[in-house]
Scaffold this active site. Structure first.
Site, PDB file in Angstrom:
ATOM      1  CB  THR A  52      -1.005  -0.049   1.186  1.00 29.14           C
ATOM      2  OG1 THR A  52      -1.909   1.054   1.083  1.00 29.14           O
ATOM      3  CG2 THR A  52      -0.334  -0.010   2.537  1.00 29.14           C
ATOM      4  CG  ASN A  53      -0.517   4.648  -1.311  1.00 29.48           C
ATOM      5  OD1 ASN A  53      -1.165   5.406  -0.609  1.00 29.48           O
ATOM      6  ND2 ASN A  53      -1.050   4.007  -2.351  1.00 29.48           N
ATOM      7  NE  ARG A  54       4.427   8.511   4.624  1.00 31.96           N
ATOM      8  CZ  ARG A  54       5.136   9.624   4.480  1.00 31.96           C
ATOM      9  NH1 ARG A  54       6.143   9.650   3.635  1.00 31.96           N
ATOM     10  NH2 ARG A  54       4.842  10.698   5.174  1.00 31.96           N
ATOM     11  CB  SER A  55      -2.893   7.847   0.347  1.00 29.98           C
ATOM     12  OG  SER A  55      -4.157   8.456   0.384  1.00 29.98           O
TER      13      SER A  55
END
Ligand code: C5P
Length: 402
Positions: free
Chosen positions: A210-213
């Site tokens: 995933t990512n840091r959004s």
């Protein structure tokens, strides 16, 4: 400028144990910039004194005494005429019945009858009272007359009973107030789809890429679109954030699921605000069982995830206006400009993710807007809500241009 700034609200408080929560509501509304005039019924005063509301709103709280004072004849008419919205929270079965039948035997009931603004009620009563045919009939009468209801919700009541009749929490009532104030706004009658959050691509049944959004900018956009009167669909990944009241929710996890949701929800939509941080790469295969340490370090093979905006560019369900977001760590404007062209966007919001006060996880954002016609607008550092309000205002203008 939020939807609540400079709005004049009339907050009626009636005699329910939930009256203490009305103090919180009065405080939140005031902090959001609204002018809040409170009217307490005599029974409400037994639970919370007017001084509490006066201290929280910085304005006089009206009680039954005022009804018999010199200004009474203008007071009830004046209060109800100058307000943008009348909210009664908590609203007891008694006050609900009075409003349904035009009984005007206290200052709040008189004001309700004289009011020319929309009315929103947050009922609070025991389950048996709420479900009683008399109350249900009164709810029906008021609903037909255009009165809006926020709740009641279900849960445990002060009496120890469980069921429907519990006043909604102040934050939820605030959400309903925003929906009511947004009616007839610049985007009313239009459907707006918003995506938010980082997608999650499974590696195995427990792990994801995933990512840091955080999803905050996307949720703020959905709220701003609700405030502007749009019919909002929020397509979101798991974020843990509270979605805006009034938005239709579609929960997804992967880029593939988000693609499917965007394509189907965009049908008939005037605009898509694509704030989600969608994976560019995903594992080629998700292991069917948890990858075990003992089996050595797994070699991940990645493949491209679907590019949702690129897929939409050539699709028949492309909304009239498509707004993208670019989160870049270098060459921000040049990268955003090439995405704007490649994805055939009407506008792109470029934000520099290397600044500590902007981008992922921050409460503030510093954004430059780039338009298809080559215009650029650098916005100052603002809260994510203010960025959202600005983008939604620009969207309104884009939708107005022939
Ligand atoms: O090309 P890039 O991923 O940086 O573009 C960002 C914009 O494209 C965002 O609006 C994002 O939501 C969207 N996007 C997409 N599909 C992807 C990746 C990003 O629609 N697979």
């Amino acid at each position: 400028m939020s939807i609540l700034s400079d709005k004049h609200l009339l907050l009626g408080v009636t005699g329910s144990i939930a009256a203490y929560k009305a103090a919180d509501l009065a405080s939140s509304l005031t902090q959001a910039g609204a002018q809040v005039d409170v009217i307490l019924t005599p029974a409400a005063e037994k639970f919370v004194p007017p001084l509490t509301f006066q201290s929280l709103t910085g304005r006089r709280a009206f009680t039954e005494t005022e009804l018999w004072g010199g200004e009474a004849h203008i007071l009830h008419v004046g209060l109800g005429h100058s307000a943008n919205l009348m909210v009664i929270a908590p609203c007891t079965a008694n006050t609900l019945a009075k409003l349904a039948h035009g009984i005007a035997d206290n200052l709040l009931a008189i004001t309700g009858l004289a009011a020319r603004c929309p009315i929103l009620l947050a009922p609070a009563m025991d389950v048996g009272m709420y479900e009683h045919p008399a109350t249900q009939e009164n709810v029906r009468i008021l609903t037909q007359r255009g009165v809006v209801f926020a709740g009641p919700g279900e849960g445990r009541m002060a009496s120890g009973l469980e069921g429907r009749g519990r006043m909604l929490e102040p934050a939820e009532i605030l959400g309903h107030i925003r929906v009511a104030l947004g009616r007839g706004g610049p985007l009313s009658g239009r459907k707006v789809v918003v995506t938010a959050g980082g997608t999650q691509e499974p590696l195995d049944p427990v792990r994801v890429l995933t990512n840091r959004s955080s999803g905050r900018q996307g949720y703020a956009l959905a709220q701003a679109a609700v405030d502007a009167g749009a019919a909002v669909t929020l397509i979101h990944t798991p974020t843990g954030l509270t979605p805006p009241v009034g938005a239709r929710l579609v929960a997804v996890r992967t880029a593939e699921e988000m693609l499917g949701a965007v394509l189907s929800e965009s049908d008939g939509a005037a605009a898509l605000l694509m704030a989600a941080a969608v994976a560019d790469f995903r594992p080629k295969r998700a292991a069917p069982d948890k990858l075990k340490k003992g089996a050595g370090i797994p070699q991940l093979e990645l493949q491209a995830a679907p590019d949702i905006l690129a897929a939409l560019a050539g699709s028949r369900s492309r909304p009239r206006c498509v707004v993208g977001f670019a989160a870049e760590s270098r060459d921000l404007i040049a990268n955003a400009a090439s995405k704007l062209a490649a994805k055939k966007l009407d506008m792109i919001a470029a934000n520099d993710i290397t600044a500590p006060d902007a981008g992922f996880e921050a409460d503030t954002n510093r954004v430059t807007l780039l338009y298809a016609d080559g215009r650029q607008e650098a916005l100052p550092l603002m809260s994510k809500s203010e960025v959202a309000e600005t983008i939604v205002a620009k969207l309104g203008m884009l939708l107005e241009t022939p």
